[in-house]
Design a protein around this motif. Sequence first.
Motif, mmCIF file in Angstrom:
data_model
loop_
_atom_site.group_PDB
_atom_site.id
_atom_site.type_symbol
_atom_site.label_atom_id
_atom_site.label_comp_id
_atom_site.label_asym_id
_atom_site.label_seq_id
_atom_site.Cartn_x
_atom_site.Cartn_y
_atom_site.Cartn_z
ATOM 1 N N VAL A 136 0.863 -1.179 0.000
ATOM 2 C CA VAL A 136 0.000 0.000 0.000
ATOM 3 C C VAL A 136 0.897 1.224 0.000
ATOM 4 O O VAL A 136 1.823 1.336 0.801
ATOM 5 C CB VAL A 136 -0.935 0.021 1.235
ATOM 6 C CG1 VAL A 136 -1.775 1.280 1.248
ATOM 7 C CG2 VAL A 136 -1.801 -1.214 1.272
ATOM 8 N N LYS A 137 0.610 2.142 -0.939
ATOM 9 C CA LYS A 137 1.354 3.398 -1.010
ATOM 10 C C LYS A 137 0.326 4.511 -1.163
ATOM 11 O O LYS A 137 -0.245 4.698 -2.228
ATOM 12 C CB LYS A 137 2.310 3.379 -2.194
ATOM 13 C CG LYS A 137 3.289 4.536 -2.212
ATOM 14 C CD LYS A 137 4.226 4.455 -3.382
ATOM 15 C CE LYS A 137 5.304 3.420 -3.085
ATOM 16 N NZ LYS A 137 6.335 3.376 -4.134
ATOM 17 N N ASP A 141 -3.123 6.073 -1.184
ATOM 18 C CA ASP A 141 -4.439 5.473 -1.402
ATOM 19 C C ASP A 141 -4.406 4.412 -2.507
ATOM 20 O O ASP A 141 -5.434 3.869 -2.889
ATOM 21 C CB ASP A 141 -5.479 6.545 -1.717
ATOM 22 C CG ASP A 141 -5.158 7.313 -2.988
ATOM 23 O OD1 ASP A 141 -4.008 7.222 -3.454
ATOM 24 O OD2 ASP A 141 -6.060 8.002 -3.500
ATOM 25 N N THR A 142 -3.207 4.115 -3.021
ATOM 26 C CA THR A 142 -3.053 3.092 -4.059
ATOM 27 C C THR A 142 -2.566 1.801 -3.424
ATOM 28 O O THR A 142 -1.568 1.787 -2.710
ATOM 29 C CB THR A 142 -2.042 3.546 -5.129
ATOM 30 O OG1 THR A 142 -2.490 4.771 -5.690
ATOM 31 C CG2 THR A 142 -1.905 2.509 -6.213
ATOM 32 N N ALA A 143 -3.302 0.737 -3.684
ATOM 33 C CA ALA A 143 -2.908 -0.584 -3.203
ATOM 34 C C ALA A 143 -2.415 -1.394 -4.389
ATOM 35 O O ALA A 143 -2.948 -1.289 -5.498
ATOM 36 C CB ALA A 143 -4.086 -1.286 -2.545
ATOM 37 N N PHE A 144 -1.391 -2.194 -4.187
ATOM 38 C CA PHE A 144 -0.865 -3.062 -5.228
ATOM 39 C C PHE A 144 -1.384 -4.466 -4.961
ATOM 40 O O PHE A 144 -1.141 -5.054 -3.907
ATOM 41 C CB PHE A 144 0.660 -3.012 -5.241
ATOM 42 C CG PHE A 144 1.179 -1.665 -5.661
ATOM 43 C CD1 PHE A 144 1.345 -1.370 -6.994
ATOM 44 C CD2 PHE A 144 1.455 -0.690 -4.721
ATOM 45 C CE1 PHE A 144 1.801 -0.129 -7.395
ATOM 46 C CE2 PHE A 144 1.904 0.554 -5.104
ATOM 47 C CZ PHE A 144 2.085 0.836 -6.448
ATOM 48 N N ARG A 184 1.965 -7.261 -10.426
ATOM 49 C CA ARG A 184 1.266 -6.422 -9.447
ATOM 50 C C ARG A 184 0.355 -5.465 -10.191
ATOM 51 O O ARG A 184 0.741 -4.877 -11.195
ATOM 52 C CB ARG A 184 2.262 -5.646 -8.603
ATOM 53 C CG ARG A 184 3.002 -6.521 -7.636
ATOM 54 C CD ARG A 184 3.864 -5.680 -6.745
ATOM 55 N NE ARG A 184 4.459 -6.509 -5.715
ATOM 56 C CZ ARG A 184 5.107 -6.031 -4.692
ATOM 57 N NH1 ARG A 184 5.264 -4.735 -4.558
ATOM 58 N NH2 ARG A 184 5.606 -6.836 -3.796
ATOM 59 N N PRO A 232 -1.869 -2.081 -9.747
ATOM 60 C CA PRO A 232 -2.194 -0.947 -8.880
ATOM 61 C C PRO A 232 -3.667 -0.578 -8.991
ATOM 62 O O PRO A 232 -4.242 -0.594 -10.076
ATOM 63 C CB PRO A 232 -1.300 0.173 -9.406
ATOM 64 C CG PRO A 232 -1.068 -0.170 -10.830
ATOM 65 C CD PRO A 232 -1.108 -1.674 -10.925
ATOM 66 N N TYR A 233 -4.270 -0.261 -7.874
ATOM 67 C CA TYR A 233 -5.674 0.138 -7.856
ATOM 68 C C TYR A 233 -5.884 1.142 -6.730
ATOM 69 O O TYR A 233 -5.379 0.944 -5.619
ATOM 70 C CB TYR A 233 -6.585 -1.077 -7.657
ATOM 71 C CG TYR A 233 -8.038 -0.772 -7.893
ATOM 72 C CD1 TYR A 233 -8.556 -0.749 -9.174
ATOM 73 C CD2 TYR A 233 -8.893 -0.477 -6.834
ATOM 74 C CE1 TYR A 233 -9.894 -0.455 -9.402
ATOM 75 C CE2 TYR A 233 -10.221 -0.179 -7.048
ATOM 76 C CZ TYR A 233 -10.718 -0.172 -8.330
ATOM 77 O OH TYR A 233 -12.033 0.127 -8.546
ATOM 78 N N GLN A 234 -6.616 2.219 -7.017
ATOM 79 C CA GLN A 234 -6.901 3.220 -5.996
ATOM 80 C C GLN A 234 -8.240 2.902 -5.339
ATOM 81 O O GLN A 234 -9.271 2.825 -6.017
ATOM 82 C CB GLN A 234 -6.934 4.614 -6.599
ATOM 83 C CG GLN A 234 -5.572 5.111 -7.002
ATOM 84 C CD GLN A 234 -5.619 6.550 -7.459
ATOM 85 O OE1 GLN A 234 -6.647 7.053 -7.869
ATOM 86 N NE2 GLN A 234 -4.469 7.216 -7.389
ATOM 87 N N SER A 287 -11.252 3.700 -2.419
ATOM 88 C CA SER A 287 -11.862 4.817 -1.697
ATOM 89 C C SER A 287 -11.831 4.562 -0.190
ATOM 90 O O SER A 287 -11.898 5.496 0.593
ATOM 91 C CB SER A 287 -13.297 5.031 -2.169
ATOM 92 O OG SER A 287 -14.052 3.850 -1.985
#
Length: 149
Positions: free
Chosen positions: A11-12, A14-17, A48, A50-52, A54
């Motif tokens: 997690v970086k 609000d983006t999770a890998f 991987r 990436p997805y943002q 909420s």
Amino acid sequence: MIEQVLTVVAVKGDTAFLQAEPKPACAGCNGKCGSQVFSKLFGTDKKRFPYQFSEPVSVGQKVKLALDDSHIVMSSFVVYIWPLLFALVTAVLAQTVFGVGEGLQIGAAFVAGLAGFILAKHRLKRVVHDVKVIKVYPLSLPLSQRDGD
């Protein structure tokens, strides 16, 4: 809709890998079928995604995502059919219109097929996939829950 359960590996902000669990091709032939051979040849490189989100997620959580399969069908049509059509039409035109020999027909068909592939790849860069979150699983599940749904 194509659904897949993925695991949050990093997690970086609000983006999770997310990373999918590799699925074996099959277990019925004990590794002697074509699917097993190809999976051994090309490896099990874990990608991987990436997805943002909420809502906040943490490492180790499972997430079920869904992808509209109409994009997949159109994308595969473009990638597989365009190069073939470009190559076939060019080979036919090279012979009927220009009257070239077989060697030049093959060369022209190869170049046109490569051009069709490049155009298809360029076209697919503009496609936006509609990925939806179906469910975010909690980190700890009750013991009575069997499959996570």
